[in-house]
Design a protein around this motif. Sequence first.
Motif, PDB file in Angstrom:
ATOM      1  N   SER A  94       0.857  -1.180   0.000  1.00  0.00           N
ATOM      2  CA  SER A  94       0.000   0.000   0.000  1.00  0.00           C
ATOM      3  C   SER A  94       0.897   1.236   0.000  1.00  0.00           C
ATOM      4  O   SER A  94       1.760   1.372   0.870  1.00  0.00           O
ATOM      5  CB  SER A  94      -0.904  -0.009   1.233  1.00  0.00           C
ATOM      6  OG  SER A  94      -1.777   1.099   1.195  1.00  0.00           O
ATOM      7  N   TRP A 133      -2.891   3.560  -2.613  1.00  0.00           N
ATOM      8  CA  TRP A 133      -3.178   2.605  -3.672  1.00  0.00           C
ATOM      9  C   TRP A 133      -2.643   1.269  -3.180  1.00  0.00           C
ATOM     10  O   TRP A 133      -1.477   1.172  -2.803  1.00  0.00           O
ATOM     11  CB  TRP A 133      -2.468   2.972  -4.968  1.00  0.00           C
ATOM     12  CG  TRP A 133      -3.067   4.108  -5.746  1.00  0.00           C
ATOM     13  CD1 TRP A 133      -3.865   5.097  -5.279  1.00  0.00           C
ATOM     14  CD2 TRP A 133      -2.864   4.371  -7.136  1.00  0.00           C
ATOM     15  NE1 TRP A 133      -4.188   5.969  -6.284  1.00  0.00           N
ATOM     16  CE2 TRP A 133      -3.581   5.553  -7.441  1.00  0.00           C
ATOM     17  CE3 TRP A 133      -2.148   3.737  -8.139  1.00  0.00           C
ATOM     18  CZ2 TRP A 133      -3.603   6.095  -8.725  1.00  0.00           C
ATOM     19  CZ3 TRP A 133      -2.173   4.283  -9.418  1.00  0.00           C
ATOM     20  CH2 TRP A 133      -2.896   5.446  -9.707  1.00  0.00           C
ATOM     21  N   LEU A 172      -1.583  -2.307  -4.216  1.00  0.00           N
ATOM     22  CA  LEU A 172      -1.209  -3.118  -5.367  1.00  0.00           C
ATOM     23  C   LEU A 172      -1.001  -4.546  -4.896  1.00  0.00           C
ATOM     24  O   LEU A 172      -0.315  -4.779  -3.906  1.00  0.00           O
ATOM     25  CB  LEU A 172       0.080  -2.593  -5.998  1.00  0.00           C
ATOM     26  CG  LEU A 172      -0.067  -1.196  -6.603  1.00  0.00           C
ATOM     27  CD1 LEU A 172       0.748  -0.218  -5.802  1.00  0.00           C
ATOM     28  CD2 LEU A 172       0.341  -1.213  -8.046  1.00  0.00           C
ATOM     29  N   CYS A 225      -3.937  -2.886  -9.213  1.00  0.00           N
ATOM     30  CA  CYS A 225      -4.483  -1.926  -8.260  1.00  0.00           C
ATOM     31  C   CYS A 225      -5.935  -1.705  -8.652  1.00  0.00           C
ATOM     32  O   CYS A 225      -6.237  -1.124  -9.701  1.00  0.00           O
ATOM     33  CB  CYS A 225      -3.716  -0.606  -8.314  1.00  0.00           C
ATOM     34  SG  CYS A 225      -4.346   0.632  -7.155  1.00  0.00           S
TER      35      CYS A 225
END
Length: 171
Positions: A80, A92, A94, A116
């Motif tokens: 994150s 975000w 991922l 994402c």
Amino acid sequence: VFSSVGAVGPQGLMPLRHGDKWRGEKATHFDAPNRRIHFSNNKPSADMQPGAQDQVSLYVQLAAAMAADPERYKTGSSVSIQTATINDAVAWTLTLQSEDTLQIDGKPVSTTKWVCLPRGKYDTQVELWLSRAHAWLPVRIRITQVSGSFIDMAMDGLQPLAALASPPAAN
């Protein structure tokens, strides 16, 4: 046209300015000393978290993390990272979704596919494929809008860079 300008520090990339030239240029400015992220479109500033990236430097920072310790990241693992666009600066997440093989320059290349998912109702989905054979840099990036429109960028070959100039000799 997206752009990112910054520096490299002990924690990796440290963006200073992110630009987006779609329908006129807008920019995001990183004020590290005051731990703030400012937006040129008069959106409220955001607190800057350690390791914050913009939506361009994020891909290179993830590549650097993979290069530093590829065994740390297994299928299903997530990272994150606060990621700034021209409108906001939110985390975000991922997730390493799968190991895939892509064709690059007519040859099969093993990759790790990171995804994402959209953070909100109108956000984009980002998919990127990183290749160990290419220093974990992205060999494909796909950004999909809520409408289904997408940008799909893929490496189609390699060109070696010219050698860097040596610094002048000290007198």
